[in-house]
Design a protein around this motif. Structure first.
Motif, PDB file in Angstrom:
ATOM      1  N   UNK A   1       0.844  -1.191   0.000  1.00  0.00           N
ATOM      2  CA  UNK A   1       0.000   0.000   0.000  1.00  0.00           C
ATOM      3  C   UNK A   1       0.882   1.244   0.000  1.00  0.00           C
ATOM      4  N   UNK A   2       0.517   2.221  -0.844  1.00  0.00           N
ATOM      5  CA  UNK A   2       1.163   3.531  -0.818  1.00  0.00           C
ATOM      6  C   UNK A   2       0.263   4.440   0.015  1.00  0.00           C
ATOM      7  N   UNK A   3       0.816   5.005   1.067  1.00  0.00           N
ATOM      8  CA  UNK A   3       0.036   5.802   2.015  1.00  0.00           C
ATOM      9  C   UNK A   3       0.602   7.212   2.081  1.00  0.00           C
ATOM     10  N   UNK A   4      -0.300   8.178   2.002  1.00  0.00           N
ATOM     11  CA  UNK A   4       0.046   9.585   2.223  1.00  0.00           C
ATOM     12  C   UNK A   4      -0.703  10.018   3.474  1.00  0.00           C
ATOM     13  N   UNK A   5       0.050  10.486   4.445  1.00  0.00           N
ATOM     14  CA  UNK A   5      -0.536  10.906   5.715  1.00  0.00           C
ATOM     15  C   UNK A   5      -1.022  12.354   5.647  1.00  0.00           C
ATOM     16  N   UNK A   6      -2.021  12.686   6.443  1.00  0.00           N
ATOM     17  CA  UNK A   6      -2.588  14.031   6.450  1.00  0.00           C
ATOM     18  C   UNK A   6      -1.546  15.089   6.797  1.00  0.00           C
ATOM     19  N   UNK A   7      -0.652  14.787   7.728  1.00  0.00           N
ATOM     20  CA  UNK A   7       0.335  15.776   8.170  1.00  0.00           C
ATOM     21  C   UNK A   7       1.597  15.790   7.297  1.00  0.00           C
ATOM     22  N   UNK A   8       1.737  14.853   6.354  1.00  0.00           N
ATOM     23  CA  UNK A   8       2.925  14.785   5.489  1.00  0.00           C
ATOM     24  C   UNK A   8       2.501  14.571   4.040  1.00  0.00           C
ATOM     25  N   UNK A   9       1.741  15.476   3.491  1.00  0.00           N
ATOM     26  CA  UNK A   9       1.145  15.292   2.172  1.00  0.00           C
ATOM     27  C   UNK A   9       2.156  15.223   1.031  1.00  0.00           C
ATOM     28  N   UNK A  10       3.373  15.739   1.246  1.00  0.00           N
ATOM     29  CA  UNK A  10       4.380  15.734   0.182  1.00  0.00           C
ATOM     30  C   UNK A  10       5.201  14.453   0.171  1.00  0.00           C
ATOM     31  N   UNK A  11       4.952  13.535   1.115  1.00  0.00           N
ATOM     32  CA  UNK A  11       5.742  12.317   1.252  1.00  0.00           C
ATOM     33  C   UNK A  11       4.809  11.108   1.263  1.00  0.00           C
ATOM     34  N   UNK A  12       5.226  10.009   0.604  1.00  0.00           N
ATOM     35  CA  UNK A  12       4.425   8.793   0.650  1.00  0.00           C
ATOM     36  C   UNK A  12       5.251   7.644   1.227  1.00  0.00           C
ATOM     37  N   UNK A  13       4.551   6.682   1.801  1.00  0.00           N
ATOM     38  CA  UNK A  13       5.172   5.506   2.408  1.00  0.00           C
ATOM     39  C   UNK A  13       4.629   4.259   1.734  1.00  0.00           C
ATOM     40  N   UNK A  14       5.480   3.279   1.487  1.00  0.00           N
ATOM     41  CA  UNK A  14       5.051   1.984   1.012  1.00  0.00           C
ATOM     42  C   UNK A  14       4.983   1.052   2.210  1.00  0.00           C
TER      43      UNK A  14
END
Length: 74
Positions: free
Chosen positions: A54-67
């Motif tokens: 899953x690629x996740x973008x957090x509300x507080x870090x919209x410019x960064x994604x996590x796999x």
């Protein structure tokens, strides 16, 4: 997958032999694919040996994604 502060979640599908770039990325709709803080999807008709994360973008870090890997995957 349980993600409490997700802004956006996508399901990334990979071929077993090509694990660096997904062959398909499916953006999940929070209305259809979210129950509480759990994001989920059903994908049918995939070929054998497909890997996913899953690629996740957090509300507080919209410019960064996590796999993220699914901790319940077999």
């Amino acid at each position: 997958i349980h993600v409490q502060d997700a802004e956006k979640v996508s399901l990334c599908l990979f071929n077993e032999n090509q694990q660096t770039t997904p062959f398909k990325e499916i953006e999940l709709d929070p209305v259809k694919h979210k129950t509480g803080h759990v994001w989920h999807a059903l994908v049918q008709g995939l070929p054998a040996f497909v890997l996913y994360c899953y690629r996740v973008i957090l509300k507080q870090e919209k410019e960064k994604s996590y796999l993220l890997l699914d901790p319940y995957a077999r």
